[in-house]
Design an enzyme around this catalytic site. Sequence first.
Site, PDB file in Angstrom:
ATOM      1  N   LEU A   2      -1.204  -1.008  -4.236  1.00  8.84           N
ATOM      2  CA  LEU A   2      -2.367  -0.228  -4.197  1.00  8.84           C
ATOM      3  C   LEU A   2      -1.735   1.537  -3.989  1.00  8.84           C
ATOM      4  O   LEU A   2      -0.767   1.733  -3.167  1.00  8.84           O
ATOM      5  CB  LEU A   2      -2.913  -0.223  -2.958  1.00  8.84           C
ATOM      6  N   GLY A  44       4.190  -0.414  -1.547  1.00  6.63           N
ATOM      7  CA  GLY A  44       4.022  -0.832  -2.889  1.00  6.63           C
ATOM      8  C   GLY A  44       5.459  -0.819  -3.577  1.00  6.63           C
ATOM      9  O   GLY A  44       5.688  -1.736  -4.350  1.00  6.63           O
ATOM     10  N   TYR A  89       0.674  -1.149  -0.035  1.00  4.58           N
ATOM     11  CA  TYR A  89      -0.061   0.065  -0.139  1.00  4.58           C
ATOM     12  C   TYR A  89       0.787   1.268   0.109  1.00  4.58           C
ATOM     13  O   TYR A  89       1.858   1.397   0.969  1.00  4.58           O
ATOM     14  CB  TYR A  89      -0.779  -0.097   1.397  1.00  4.58           C
ATOM     15  N   CYS A  90       0.597   2.229  -0.970  1.00  6.50           N
ATOM     16  CA  CYS A  90       1.289   3.531  -0.879  1.00  6.50           C
ATOM     17  C   CYS A  90       2.815   3.245  -1.183  1.00  6.50           C
ATOM     18  O   CYS A  90       3.253   2.368  -2.059  1.00  6.50           O
ATOM     19  CB  CYS A  90       1.133   4.289   0.090  1.00  6.50           C
ATOM     20  N   ILE A  91       3.698   3.770  -0.309  1.00  7.18           N
ATOM     21  CA  ILE A  91       5.034   3.560  -0.537  1.00  7.18           C
ATOM     22  C   ILE A  91       5.657   2.334  -0.080  1.00  7.18           C
ATOM     23  O   ILE A  91       6.602   1.716  -0.614  1.00  7.18           O
ATOM     24  CB  ILE A  91       5.888   4.707   0.647  1.00  7.18           C
TER      25      ILE A  91
END
Length: 589
Positions: free
Chosen positions: A352, A327, A323-325
């Site tokens: 994500l 990812g 998720y976010c960083i």
Amino acid sequence: MDTDNKDFTQTMTAWWQYNQDLYSIFSQNLFNNSPVQKALNEQSAEDFGQWAKEITKQPELFAKQQINWWQEQLKIVQQTWEQSLNASSEEVISTERGDKRFLADEWQDNPWFSYIKQSYLLFGQSLLDSIRQTPGLDEKLKERLEFFARQVINSISPSNFITTNPELLKLTIESEGQNLINGLELFKKDMAKSGDMLRISMTNENAYELGKDLATTPGRVIFQNHLFELIQYTATTKQVHKTPLLFVPPYVNKYYILDLKEENSYVKWAVDNGHTVFMISWKNPDPSMAEVGFEDYVVDGVIAALDEIEKQTGEAYVNAIGYCIAGTLVATAMAYFTSKRMKQKIKSATLLTTLLDFSQPGELGVFVNEGTISALEAYNLQNGVMHGHLLGVSFSMLRENSLYWNYYVNNYLKGQPPMDLDLLYWNGDSTNLTAKCHNFMLRDLYLENRLIATKEVEVRGTKIDLAKVKQPIYALSTRDDHIALWQATFKGFQYTSAKTTFVLGESGHIAGVINPPKANKYGFWSGPAPQGDANTWLEKADHTKGSWWNHWGKWITQFTDEKVPARAVKTKANPGIYDAPGEYVKARL
């Protein structure tokens, strides 16, 4: 004047002074004299100087803009006069969709407050339009100018002051100033727990208990090192998919955004759909961890978790969700496996709201310049960490009206304690960032955009190449994301060799992701692989009502193999350490 009126006048004068003093103190804390703020001020001054220089080259354009503003202002005066005479008239300028500052009836019905509101809105729109219409400015400069101009515009909104906000004025008179006394107490409490910047409470920090109200999905911490705890969740089905599922949350937030209340827990939903779910719970770093870098989160974090999952389940491969960083972290781990010619342990990756190409940082771009980043690097090295409260306030200022000024007015001027909301509780449960990792993100990722370049980034001495990543990717972005612009995430996946399924969810960075099927709140677009122009892709994409979770659930079954009996979270070989949610997540700043 009788005694009562005289006392009332003195009281209101005192409260007016209180409001001004409070705002002054607030501003000094928000815009302090730190090296980072100094760098931002210098950049802002340079940008506005460049804007002024370009304006002088186009005097006729500036004159036209001034005339347009004056004509619109005269229309507002005329409309106000007609309204004061009880004549039917429509407002000249209206609030934008989603602007909740002027909802009170008096802003529309009272000619004086309607005039204040419209004049203010005209000023703000005229200033921003002037920036956008000035030729000779590159797009990044315009973005920075708009950001700083917007901060000024929204800080002086009439809704932020007692004497120009009819709702506040009425409340203050009716309560005889009790709202301000209550607000002062809330302000003092916030000041006591703030660091470099005033941190306004968005919710009651004692409203929830982790493991009881939030992060309640049953499980057990089966592994712990200096960076993370690994949680394995208890199965709720007799059989589970053979390939385990690893959630990797961003290390800039607590993991339980993925496991809030039961009804909106992505973790609980995945467990109930037959997955053996593991979760990384990052340690909240302190200055002693200053030298922990991005590559350590890759090797001692993601890869160490994969090793432990193999020991626990006997499975050599997992399906990973970043998720976010995180990812970015998962993609880097995949590239590291390939570049080091190791066995690739990630069978598929779900990324994500993930940036791989950082050339379009969105509103975070205001911080992406040499002067500001150098100041941030110096701050990090001096303190060992980037303090979580400072990060939180900075992100709030990207949506200043809804995430900052709204709470300033509600808490300090209305004197109302913030509401209890699980998402806001999580948002206020900040984490630090290690100096080395944050500096890498600032310079190597955002400023120099080295991750998409061939062998420009090293992980423990191994130069990586995203083009060598071939494992299937499910990429979810969200249309209204202001942290990871979806057009930028779309572009980044074109630098891998993976077969990528790109999905665009409605709403933003959080609500677009945490979108359970039962809520049926937001839909999504899906279409061909992310190639070429993002907006062209969207024109051809198909829109589906309902949560993307179900769409992902069908996609992931390609990589789960057959089903096996549910796995125990506590065995003789590995009894675990303690029950979920563990201890690392409970550490507060």
